[in-house]
Design a protein around this motif. Structure first.
Motif, short mmCIF file in Angstrom:
data_model
loop_
_atom_site.label_atom_id
_atom_site.label_comp_id
_atom_site.label_asym_id
_atom_site.label_seq_id
_atom_site.Cartn_x
_atom_site.Cartn_y
_atom_site.Cartn_z
N SER A 96 17.69 -79.90 -85.94
CA SER A 96 15.99 -79.45 -86.87
C SER A 96 14.97 -81.42 -86.63
CB SER A 96 16.40 -79.68 -88.00
OG SER A 96 15.36 -79.39 -89.09
N LEU A 97 15.36 -82.41 -87.05
CA LEU A 97 15.08 -82.80 -87.15
C LEU A 97 14.01 -83.51 -85.79
CD1 LEU A 97 16.27 -86.34 -89.13
CD2 LEU A 97 14.60 -84.24 -89.86
N SER A 98 14.57 -82.99 -84.85
CA SER A 98 13.46 -83.71 -83.19
C SER A 98 13.23 -82.14 -82.68
CB SER A 98 14.81 -83.69 -82.21
OG SER A 98 15.51 -82.41 -81.84
N GLN A 99 13.20 -81.05 -82.70
CA GLN A 99 12.88 -79.57 -82.22
C GLN A 99 13.36 -80.03 -81.23
OE1 GLN A 99 11.06 -77.36 -84.01
NE2 GLN A 99 12.31 -78.54 -85.61
N ALA A 100 13.96 -80.41 -80.48
CA ALA A 100 14.53 -80.49 -78.69
C ALA A 100 15.02 -79.04 -78.76
CB ALA A 100 15.86 -81.71 -78.86
N GLN A 101 15.65 -79.13 -77.51
CA GLN A 101 15.73 -77.57 -76.93
C GLN A 101 17.23 -77.40 -76.85
OE1 GLN A 101 12.90 -79.21 -75.38
NE2 GLN A 101 11.58 -78.19 -76.44
N GLY A 102 17.93 -78.21 -76.86
CA GLY A 102 19.53 -78.58 -76.88
C GLY A 102 20.15 -80.62 -77.17
N LEU A 103 20.81 -80.25 -77.02
CA LEU A 103 21.91 -81.47 -77.78
C LEU A 103 22.70 -81.96 -77.35
CD1 LEU A 103 24.42 -81.24 -79.47
CD2 LEU A 103 23.06 -80.47 -81.35
N THR A 104 23.70 -83.33 -76.60
CA THR A 104 24.63 -83.53 -76.33
C THR A 104 25.12 -84.43 -77.48
OG1 THR A 104 23.95 -85.86 -75.26
CG2 THR A 104 23.23 -84.03 -74.10
N VAL A 105 26.98 -83.78 -76.77
CA VAL A 105 28.12 -84.84 -77.87
C VAL A 105 28.70 -85.50 -76.77
CG1 VAL A 105 29.43 -84.53 -79.78
CG2 VAL A 105 28.06 -82.46 -78.75
N ASN A 145 6.70 -81.85 -71.08
CA ASN A 145 6.64 -80.14 -70.28
C ASN A 145 7.97 -79.44 -69.52
OD1 ASN A 145 3.50 -79.51 -70.63
ND2 ASN A 145 3.13 -81.47 -68.69
N VAL A 146 8.87 -80.73 -69.99
CA VAL A 146 9.85 -79.76 -69.81
C VAL A 146 11.06 -80.01 -71.02
CG1 VAL A 146 10.33 -81.21 -67.63
CG2 VAL A 146 11.29 -82.41 -69.18
N PRO A 147 12.47 -79.61 -70.95
CA PRO A 147 13.41 -79.26 -72.03
C PRO A 147 13.70 -80.60 -72.31
CG PRO A 147 13.85 -77.54 -70.56
CD PRO A 147 12.67 -78.39 -70.10
N VAL A 148 13.74 -80.88 -73.64
CA VAL A 148 14.16 -82.26 -73.93
C VAL A 148 15.55 -82.06 -74.56
CG1 VAL A 148 13.96 -84.54 -75.49
CG2 VAL A 148 12.05 -83.31 -74.64
N ILE A 149 16.47 -83.02 -74.81
CA ILE A 149 17.85 -83.13 -75.10
C ILE A 149 17.81 -84.09 -76.35
CG2 ILE A 149 20.83 -83.28 -74.33
CD1 ILE A 149 18.91 -80.50 -73.18
N VAL A 150 18.55 -84.38 -77.07
CA VAL A 150 18.57 -84.81 -77.89
C VAL A 150 19.91 -85.73 -77.86
CG1 VAL A 150 19.47 -83.35 -80.12
CG2 VAL A 150 18.03 -85.84 -80.29
N TRP A 166 16.41 -89.68 -84.76
CA TRP A 166 16.40 -87.99 -84.39
C TRP A 166 14.74 -87.54 -84.52
CZ3 TRP A 166 21.25 -86.97 -87.25
CH2 TRP A 166 22.05 -87.28 -86.95
N ALA A 167 14.28 -87.75 -85.35
CA ALA A 167 12.32 -87.90 -85.88
C ALA A 167 11.74 -87.97 -84.75
CB ALA A 167 12.30 -87.90 -87.10
N ALA A 168 12.24 -89.56 -84.43
CA ALA A 168 11.34 -90.28 -83.17
C ALA A 168 11.12 -89.13 -81.74
CB ALA A 168 11.96 -91.02 -82.79
N VAL A 169 12.46 -87.99 -81.42
CA VAL A 169 12.34 -87.64 -80.40
C VAL A 169 10.94 -86.65 -80.40
CG1 VAL A 169 14.05 -86.07 -78.93
CG2 VAL A 169 14.83 -88.14 -79.95
N ARG A 170 10.98 -85.55 -81.55
CA ARG A 170 10.30 -85.18 -81.90
C ARG A 170 8.78 -84.84 -81.62
NH1 ARG A 170 8.61 -81.57 -87.42
NH2 ARG A 170 10.57 -81.24 -87.17
#
Length: 141
Positions: A35-44, A15-20, A4-8
């Protein structure tokens, strides 16, 4: 495991929202991923297999709320999912298609009961077996 840190870095440059996603299976891993990615959202994804209620639990937890899903609610979810699969695929294919889902819902059943449930071809018998499954054995957290 997910990095997840690599997504940061992607988040910082995009320039677009990133989903982790990846390896998000509960509220702890969801919080850590964000927390690690600082992404705007996530998927399960796989984290919801056998426990689709986890998606709602994670969402509520991220909003600072907690929820418990009762064993009755879990059992009703299993029954509804099974019925929807039968409705969509028809009885013959539906029973077979549902087996992989049923196994993930009740994987803690004693082997003879699990085997019986997964080998039964009659939808009514399967529903009866599900209803008679000890509720605490339907997957929870």
């Amino acid at each position: 495991s997910a990095d997840w840190a690599a997504v940061r870095e992607v988040v910082a440059r995009a320039n677009v929202p990133v989903i982790v996603n990846g390896a998000i299976v509960d509220t702890c891993s969801a919080t850590h991923a964000l927390s690690l990615s600082q992404a705007q959202g996530l998927t399960v994804g796989r984290g919801a297999i056998g426990a689709p209620w986890r998606v709602g639990q994670i969402s509520l937890a991220l909003d600072g709320k907690k929820t418990q899903v009762s064993s009755s609610e879990r059992l009703e979810t299993v029954l509804e999912h099974y019925s929807l699969l039968l409705s969509y695929y028809g009885n013959s294919l539906g029973v077979r298609t549902a087996r992989k889902h049923l196994k993930s819902y009740v994987s803690s059943l004693p082997h003879p009961l699990l085997k019986q449930l997964l080998q039964e071809d009659d939808p009514k018998s399967v529903l009866k077996l599900i209803r008679n499954t000890p509720r605490e054995l339907v997957e929870n957290e």
